[in-house]
Design a protein around this motif. Structure first.
Motif, mmCIF file in Angstrom:
data_model
loop_
_atom_site.group_PDB
_atom_site.id
_atom_site.type_symbol
_atom_site.label_atom_id
_atom_site.label_comp_id
_atom_site.label_asym_id
_atom_site.label_seq_id
_atom_site.Cartn_x
_atom_site.Cartn_y
_atom_site.Cartn_z
ATOM 1 N N THR A 19 13.218 11.805 1.165
ATOM 2 C CA THR A 19 13.422 13.186 0.723
ATOM 3 C C THR A 19 12.710 13.453 -0.610
ATOM 4 O O THR A 19 12.461 12.540 -1.399
ATOM 5 C CB THR A 19 14.935 13.478 0.579
ATOM 6 O OG1 THR A 19 15.119 14.839 0.187
ATOM 7 C CG2 THR A 19 15.576 12.602 -0.474
ATOM 8 N N GLY A 20 12.384 14.741 -0.842
ATOM 9 C CA GLY A 20 11.685 15.139 -2.064
ATOM 10 C C GLY A 20 12.465 14.760 -3.322
ATOM 11 O O GLY A 20 13.688 14.629 -3.306
ATOM 12 N N ASN A 42 8.768 20.558 0.644
ATOM 13 C CA ASN A 42 9.284 19.176 0.551
ATOM 14 C C ASN A 42 10.374 19.035 -0.519
ATOM 15 O O ASN A 42 10.448 18.035 -1.217
ATOM 16 C CB ASN A 42 8.157 18.161 0.280
ATOM 17 C CG ASN A 42 8.606 16.714 0.535
ATOM 18 O OD1 ASN A 42 9.331 16.439 1.479
ATOM 19 N ND2 ASN A 42 8.195 15.797 -0.326
ATOM 20 N N THR A 43 11.242 20.042 -0.631
ATOM 21 C CA THR A 43 12.324 19.959 -1.621
ATOM 22 C C THR A 43 13.371 18.927 -1.197
ATOM 23 O O THR A 43 13.509 18.608 -0.017
ATOM 24 C CB THR A 43 13.006 21.323 -1.805
ATOM 25 O OG1 THR A 43 13.380 21.825 -0.522
ATOM 26 C CG2 THR A 43 12.090 22.309 -2.494
ATOM 27 N N SER A 44 14.105 18.431 -2.158
ATOM 28 C CA SER A 44 15.168 17.450 -1.909
ATOM 29 C C SER A 44 16.296 18.079 -1.096
ATOM 30 O O SER A 44 16.663 19.234 -1.310
ATOM 31 C CB SER A 44 15.723 16.967 -3.251
ATOM 32 O OG SER A 44 16.890 16.210 -3.064
ATOM 33 N N VAL A 212 6.767 19.347 -3.613
ATOM 34 C CA VAL A 212 7.551 18.338 -4.341
ATOM 35 C C VAL A 212 7.182 16.940 -3.822
ATOM 36 O O VAL A 212 7.182 16.701 -2.612
ATOM 37 C CB VAL A 212 9.065 18.574 -4.143
ATOM 38 C CG1 VAL A 212 9.879 17.503 -4.866
ATOM 39 C CG2 VAL A 212 9.452 19.972 -4.630
ATOM 40 N N GLU A 213 6.853 16.042 -4.743
ATOM 41 C CA GLU A 213 6.625 14.642 -4.367
ATOM 42 C C GLU A 213 7.952 14.011 -3.961
ATOM 43 O O GLU A 213 9.007 14.393 -4.459
ATOM 44 C CB GLU A 213 6.031 13.883 -5.551
ATOM 45 C CG GLU A 213 5.675 12.437 -5.227
ATOM 46 C CD GLU A 213 5.218 11.639 -6.442
ATOM 47 O OE1 GLU A 213 4.637 10.560 -6.231
ATOM 48 O OE2 GLU A 213 5.453 12.082 -7.586
ATOM 49 N N LEU A 236 6.113 4.302 2.835
ATOM 50 C CA LEU A 236 6.947 5.444 2.414
ATOM 51 C C LEU A 236 6.062 6.671 2.213
ATOM 52 O O LEU A 236 4.966 6.575 1.653
ATOM 53 C CB LEU A 236 7.674 5.122 1.108
ATOM 54 C CG LEU A 236 8.532 3.853 1.070
ATOM 55 C CD1 LEU A 236 9.095 3.638 -0.335
ATOM 56 C CD2 LEU A 236 9.672 3.919 2.076
ATOM 57 N N THR A 237 6.540 7.843 2.669
ATOM 58 C CA THR A 237 5.818 9.107 2.453
ATOM 59 C C THR A 237 6.734 10.037 1.657
ATOM 60 O O THR A 237 7.945 9.930 1.745
ATOM 61 C CB THR A 237 5.475 9.777 3.794
ATOM 62 O OG1 THR A 237 6.700 10.084 4.484
ATOM 63 C CG2 THR A 237 4.659 8.870 4.692
ATOM 64 N N SER A 238 6.260 10.961 0.891
ATOM 65 C CA SER A 238 4.918 11.290 0.427
ATOM 66 C C SER A 238 4.856 10.936 -1.078
ATOM 67 O O SER A 238 5.604 11.523 -1.850
ATOM 68 C CB SER A 238 4.687 12.792 0.570
ATOM 69 O OG SER A 238 5.094 13.299 1.820
#
Length: 407
Positions: A19-20, A42-44, A212-213, A236-238
């Protein structure tokens, strides 16, 4: 929910979409509230970020952020400069034991009115939002970076911006730099010279999507799994090689624990090094205290000693993490000692089986101890606590062939 974790699979292979970043998401949610034409990807999906989002879009007079420390600090600053908005900020019983006085006093320097509803220095607090024209604040440099970031995030919306002077030695610099980098990405002008940070006023920004990373703190548990497996390759992504997140220091720290990291196409692959020669590690974690729990459990599983310093902020987290580690590691048979800002583990080959690990309402206690299931069956009490930052954690472990059963 208590979970029994065990595995017969000691060769770990797989790809996990994490998750972000909670840290990045919560900063960007606040900036989106200030500049609505930002869009986020890509938010948490963490509890903390959901609480933050709900508070920002709602219109409640009482805002309950439960266990979310980041939300408490960021939202205190946000509501303080939200002219005409009066709110009471409260949280869980543990949140009402976590200090907020430093931030309240900093906002008072800007002329904001905040009062305590119960005990002085702690939530719940009553905030009377107002237009801020003052622009200078002085703050001790060794406080939680969240206090500093809270001020920086709202600074561009102050009439005259903000000049923040930090007195003493600055801790958690990576998190301050993350905040400033996100502001710069939105073309908000900042400077950070010596102990003075400036954020210049900005009325509006051009429309922009911010991606978001994925969360590096969440990645730490996979570094631990790879270190403790017989052989392993986990992708693992991203993730970015040049990350804004302080916990990206995991790459260099875990290299000393036998894990090699490579990056390609926004993916990060962790590989267990063959025939690695382990020795006692000494890590200074001033900038990355959130990964201390993961590291000490890894060292226990590897049968090596460690000395970790720079941990003074762990005493005011979801629990007193240093004391919690001392109690739980001792149950496992470890020889461990802690001070106010350090932890020392003596090398030992023995780990007790089927120990029940208490989690103290702390997501990181649950996840940090989980990789030990590669060595011994282990029981995690109140395992649902992981939803605070990483709701999919147990499912992702199952994808790596862990046997997880509810007791």
């Amino acid at each position: 929910m208590n979970l029994l974790l065990q595995t017969t699979q000691h060769n770990l292979q797989g790809q996990i979409a994490v998750t972000g970043s909670k840290s990045e998401t919560n900063r960007l949610l606040l900036l989106k509230a200030l500049f609505p034409n930002i869009t986020l990807a890509n938010t948490s999906n963490s509890d903390d970020s959901e609480v933050m989002q709900k508070a920002l879009v709602g219109n409640d007079e009482i805002v309950d952020i439960h266990h979310a420390g980041t939300a408490m600090r960021f939202l205190t600053a946000y509501f303080a400069v939200n002219e005409g908005r009066d709110v009471v900020m409260t949280g869980s019983s543990r949140m009402q034991e976590r200090p907020i006085k430093i931030l309240v006093e900093a906002l008072a320097q800007l002329g904001v009115e905040i009062s305590y509803e119960k005990e002085v220095g702690y939530p719940p607090i009553k905030i009377k939002g107002k237009k801020v024209t003052a622009s200078k604040v002085t703050l001790a440099a060794d406080v939680s970076s969240q206090y500093i970031s809270a001020l920086l995030l709202v600074a561009s919306k102050l009439e005259n911006g903000l000049e923040l002077t930090l007195e003493g030695e600055i801790t958690s610099i990576p998190y301050i730099k993350m905040t400033l980098a996100l502001l710069n990405d939105l073309d908000i002008q900042t400077s950070f010279e010596g102990n003075v940070i400036k954020v210049y006023p900005k009325e509006s920004i051009v429309s922009k999507e911010m991606v978001v990373e994925s969360d590096w703190s969440s990645a730490s548990y996979f570094f631990s799994l790879v270190a403790l497996a017989d052989t392993a390759s986990i992708t693992l992504t991203s993730y970015k090689e040049n990350s804004l997140q302080g916990d990206s220091e995991l790459v260099s720290l875990y290299e000393k624990l036998g894990v090699k990291t490579t990056f390609q196409n926004n993916k990060m692959t962790l590989v267990k090094q063959e025939n690695f020669k382990y020795e006692t590690v000494n890590f200074e974690l001033n900038n990355t205290p959130d990964i201390a729990q993961t590291i000490v459990v890894t060292c226990l599983g590897l049968g090596i000693g460690c000395h970790l310093t720079g941990l003074h902020t762990l005493k005011i987290k979801e629990t007193d993490r240093l004391e919690a580690l001392r109690i739980e590691l001792t149950k496992l048979g470890a020889n461990i000692s802690v001070t106010n800002d350090s932890l020392t583990l003596t090398a030992s080959e023995n780990i007790n089986h089927n120990v029940k690990i208490s989690t103290y309402n702390d997501h990181r206690m649950a996840m940090a101890f989980a990789p030990l299931a590669l060595k011994v069956p282990i029981i995690i009490e109140d395992a649902g606590v992981v939803s605070k930052s990483y709701p999919d954690f147990w499912n992702d472990l199952k994808a790596l062939s862990f046997e997880i059963s509810e007791l």
